[in-house]
Motif scaffolding. Structure first.
Motif, PDB file in Angstrom:
ATOM      1  N   LEU A 124       0.809  -1.214   0.000  1.00 33.41           N
ATOM      2  CA  LEU A 124       0.000   0.000   0.000  1.00 33.41           C
ATOM      3  C   LEU A 124       0.847   1.269   0.000  1.00 33.41           C
ATOM      4  O   LEU A 124       0.316   2.373  -0.011  1.00 33.41           O
ATOM      5  CB  LEU A 124      -0.933   0.024   1.220  1.00 33.41           C
ATOM      6  CG  LEU A 124      -2.027  -1.037   1.264  1.00 33.41           C
ATOM      7  CD1 LEU A 124      -2.907  -0.822   2.488  1.00 33.41           C
ATOM      8  CD2 LEU A 124      -2.871  -1.015  -0.001  1.00 33.41           C
ATOM      9  N   ASN A 125       2.166   1.089   0.011  1.00 29.50           N
ATOM     10  CA  ASN A 125       3.057   2.246   0.123  1.00 29.50           C
ATOM     11  C   ASN A 125       4.165   2.195  -0.912  1.00 29.50           C
ATOM     12  O   ASN A 125       5.307   2.572  -0.645  1.00 29.50           O
ATOM     13  CB  ASN A 125       3.658   2.301   1.535  1.00 29.50           C
ATOM     14  CG  ASN A 125       4.350   3.626   1.806  1.00 29.50           C
ATOM     15  OD1 ASN A 125       3.954   4.659   1.277  1.00 29.50           O
ATOM     16  ND2 ASN A 125       5.398   3.592   2.616  1.00 29.50           N
ATOM     17  N   GLU A 126       3.836   1.709  -2.111  1.00 30.35           N
ATOM     18  CA  GLU A 126       4.858   1.583  -3.147  1.00 30.35           C
ATOM     19  C   GLU A 126       5.395   2.933  -3.590  1.00 30.35           C
ATOM     20  O   GLU A 126       6.523   3.057  -4.043  1.00 30.35           O
ATOM     21  CB  GLU A 126       4.280   0.822  -4.350  1.00 30.35           C
ATOM     22  CG  GLU A 126       3.983  -0.636  -4.036  1.00 30.35           C
ATOM     23  CD  GLU A 126       3.435  -1.379  -5.230  1.00 30.35           C
ATOM     24  OE1 GLU A 126       3.062  -0.699  -6.215  1.00 30.35           O
ATOM     25  OE2 GLU A 126       3.389  -2.629  -5.192  1.00 30.35           O
ATOM     26  N   ASN A 127       4.580   4.005  -3.465  1.00 25.33           N
ATOM     27  CA  ASN A 127       5.029   5.340  -3.880  1.00 25.33           C
ATOM     28  C   ASN A 127       5.633   6.142  -2.739  1.00 25.33           C
ATOM     29  O   ASN A 127       6.003   7.308  -2.911  1.00 25.33           O
ATOM     30  CB  ASN A 127       3.847   6.129  -4.478  1.00 25.33           C
ATOM     31  CG  ASN A 127       3.299   5.470  -5.734  1.00 25.33           C
ATOM     32  OD1 ASN A 127       4.062   4.930  -6.535  1.00 25.33           O
ATOM     33  ND2 ASN A 127       1.987   5.500  -5.893  1.00 25.33           N
ATOM     34  N   GLY A 128       5.721   5.510  -1.564  1.00 23.27           N
ATOM     35  CA  GLY A 128       6.349   6.185  -0.432  1.00 23.27           C
ATOM     36  C   GLY A 128       5.545   7.320   0.162  1.00 23.27           C
ATOM     37  O   GLY A 128       6.094   8.180   0.851  1.00 23.27           O
ATOM     38  N   GLN A 129       4.245   7.353  -0.058  1.00 20.52           N
ATOM     39  CA  GLN A 129       3.413   8.457   0.420  1.00 20.52           C
ATOM     40  C   GLN A 129       2.852   8.217   1.816  1.00 20.52           C
ATOM     41  O   GLN A 129       2.304   9.118   2.435  1.00 20.52           O
ATOM     42  CB  GLN A 129       2.262   8.701  -0.565  1.00 20.52           C
ATOM     43  CG  GLN A 129       2.726   9.128  -1.947  1.00 20.52           C
ATOM     44  CD  GLN A 129       1.574   9.259  -2.929  1.00 20.52           C
ATOM     45  OE1 GLN A 129       0.461   8.817  -2.646  1.00 20.52           O
ATOM     46  NE2 GLN A 129       1.834   9.878  -4.059  1.00 20.52           N
ATOM     47  N   MET A 130       2.968   6.974   2.316  1.00 16.04           N
ATOM     48  CA  MET A 130       2.440   6.651   3.646  1.00 16.04           C
ATOM     49  C   MET A 130       3.556   6.082   4.502  1.00 16.04           C
ATOM     50  O   MET A 130       4.541   5.521   3.997  1.00 16.04           O
ATOM     51  CB  MET A 130       1.307   5.615   3.543  1.00 16.04           C
ATOM     52  CG  MET A 130       0.107   6.053   2.739  1.00 16.04           C
ATOM     53  SD  MET A 130      -1.061   4.687   2.502  1.00 16.04           S
ATOM     54  CE  MET A 130      -1.511   4.297   4.188  1.00 16.04           C
ATOM     55  N   SER A 131       3.400   6.197   5.804  1.00 15.94           N
ATOM     56  CA  SER A 131       4.344   5.537   6.701  1.00 15.94           C
ATOM     57  C   SER A 131       4.032   4.052   6.735  1.00 15.94           C
ATOM     58  O   SER A 131       2.922   3.621   6.374  1.00 15.94           O
ATOM     59  CB  SER A 131       4.233   6.120   8.111  1.00 15.94           C
ATOM     60  OG  SER A 131       2.975   5.781   8.688  1.00 15.94           O
ATOM     61  N   LEU A 132       4.985   3.261   7.185  1.00 15.98           N
ATOM     62  CA  LEU A 132       4.789   1.821   7.247  1.00 15.98           C
ATOM     63  C   LEU A 132       3.651   1.469   8.198  1.00 15.98           C
ATOM     64  O   LEU A 132       2.787   0.635   7.877  1.00 15.98           O
ATOM     65  CB  LEU A 132       6.083   1.122   7.683  1.00 15.98           C
ATOM     66  CG  LEU A 132       6.016  -0.395   7.880  1.00 15.98           C
ATOM     67  CD1 LEU A 132       5.543  -1.095   6.617  1.00 15.98           C
ATOM     68  CD2 LEU A 132       7.391  -0.928   8.306  1.00 15.98           C
ATOM     69  N   ILE A 133       3.605   2.101   9.351  1.00 17.74           N
ATOM     70  CA  ILE A 133       2.562   1.768  10.322  1.00 17.74           C
ATOM     71  C   ILE A 133       1.183   2.148   9.806  1.00 17.74           C
ATOM     72  O   ILE A 133       0.210   1.413   9.995  1.00 17.74           O
ATOM     73  CB  ILE A 133       2.849   2.442  11.691  1.00 17.74           C
ATOM     74  CG1 ILE A 133       1.858   1.909  12.735  1.00 17.74           C
ATOM     75  CG2 ILE A 133       2.782   3.962  11.596  1.00 17.74           C
ATOM     76  CD1 ILE A 133       2.216   2.296  14.156  1.00 17.74           C
ATOM     77  N   ASP A 134       1.073   3.273   9.101  1.00 14.87           N
ATOM     78  CA  ASP A 134      -0.231   3.659   8.529  1.00 14.87           C
ATOM     79  C   ASP A 134      -0.661   2.673   7.446  1.00 14.87           C
ATOM     80  O   ASP A 134      -1.853   2.372   7.309  1.00 14.87           O
ATOM     81  CB  ASP A 134      -0.149   5.075   7.948  1.00 14.87           C
ATOM     82  CG  ASP A 134      -0.127   6.144   9.027  1.00 14.87           C
ATOM     83  OD1 ASP A 134      -0.520   5.842  10.169  1.00 14.87           O
ATOM     84  OD2 ASP A 134       0.312   7.270   8.729  1.00 14.87           O
TER      85      ASP A 134
END
Length: 308
Positions: A124-134
């Motif tokens: 869910l974070n392939e583009n780096g827009q979210m933190s890992l925990i989120d």
């Protein structure tokens, strides 16, 4: 005690079985799929849910290789995943395939630790827009519905890879399926060592049939060569000691979760001594163990009939 009627039993045998493996990313889906493949399932990783009905149609055609199927589905196609419950419901309503769902999960702290170790991005974070925990928390929310739909929920927080595999095997292994195999192969050192071997034994110390002119063009599969190799005291002592060693070691390899053991027997050309010993070792192991035992002769015919 629950007793199945003959009709119920025959119905279960005749139907194909589908296991959908899903759950939180990092919870162990790849490990489960690999384990299921080792115990006889036809496995597909990361199948888009929209293709699930098409795949089930193939299963319904009666292909023997698709009798037991495991499909891993995750959120890499988030917009497609929302239809998964509906797709599974539709398949169950057709009553042609037995469908089960396994859901894998782990606590957030453990998932974070696994991602830190693997250094991979969360789907869910392939583009780096979210933190890992989120990303992990959002995935929990998105998967909450399919979790309530699952037949089997496995929390892998405190399970090692080995423990997870053992749990899967205990639950899904067919008693008639032999998941451990032994490959005994002969080879010639002059043609290169057997690269995939787990155990290598050198039998070049034994008397060589190559120096007997009538035996030179033959191989260890021929009775005359086989009897020549086996008639020596050195051969019998070596064979007895090697079998004692293998009988001790092989159960340990299986216990540790190894799916295949490759035993390589080498002589100079891989034509005479190693072939005869590999043949005898394979026969003996097949009698001792209830595993799949295969014998191969890699170099047996490379120089057969050719003068050195």
């Amino acid at each position: 005690m629950i007793n199945q009627t003959d009709n119920e039993t025959s119905e279960k045998i005749s139907k194909s079985e589908l296991l959908v493996v899903t759950g939180l990313s990092g919870a162990g889906k790849s490990v489960v799929i690999q384990c299921l493949e080792d115990i006889g399932f036809f496995c597909v990783d990361n199948l888009p849910p929209i293709l699930l009905p098409k795949f089930v149609e193939l299963m319904e055609q009666g292909n023997p290789s698709l009798q037991k199927v495991a499909i891993a589905i995750d959120l890499r196609g988030k917009e497609l995943f929302t239809s998964l419950v509906e797709e599974i419901d539709a398949i169950k309503s057709r009553n042609d395939v037995i469908v089960n769902v396994m859901f894998l999960e782990a606590d957030t702290e453990k998932l974070i630790s696994r991602y830190k170790e693997s250094r991979r991005a969360h789907p869910l974070n392939e583009n780096g827009q979210m933190s890992l925990i989120d990303s992990i928390l959002e995935e929990r929310q998105l998967l909450s519905r399919i979790r309530t739909f699952a037949n089997y929920i496995v929390d892998t927080t405190n399970l090692s890879v080995k423990e997870l595999k053992e749990r899967v095997k205990k639950k899904f292994k067919d008693e008639n399926f032999k998941s451990f195999s032994i490959n005994v192969t002969s080879f010639g050192f002059k043609h290169g060592i057997q690269m995939d071997a787990d155990l290598v034994f050198d039998v070049r110390f034994l008397p060589n049939p190559y120096y007997v002119e009538d035996l030179r063009p033959m191989t260890g599969e021929d009775e005359a060569v086989y009897n020549y190799v086996m008639k020596w005291k050195e051969t019998e002592i070596f064979f007895e000691k090697l079998m004692d060693l293998l009988k001790f070691m092989i159960p340990g390899y299986k216990k540790e979760g190894k799916a295949q053991l490759v035993i390589a027997i080498g002589c100079t050309g891989g034509q005479h001594r190693s072939v005869a010993l590999a043949k005898r070792i394979g026969q003996e192991l097949d009698e001792i163990f209830d595993y799949n035992v295969y014998v191969h002769h890699r170099d047996a015919h490379i120089e057969s009939g050719v003068k050195k």
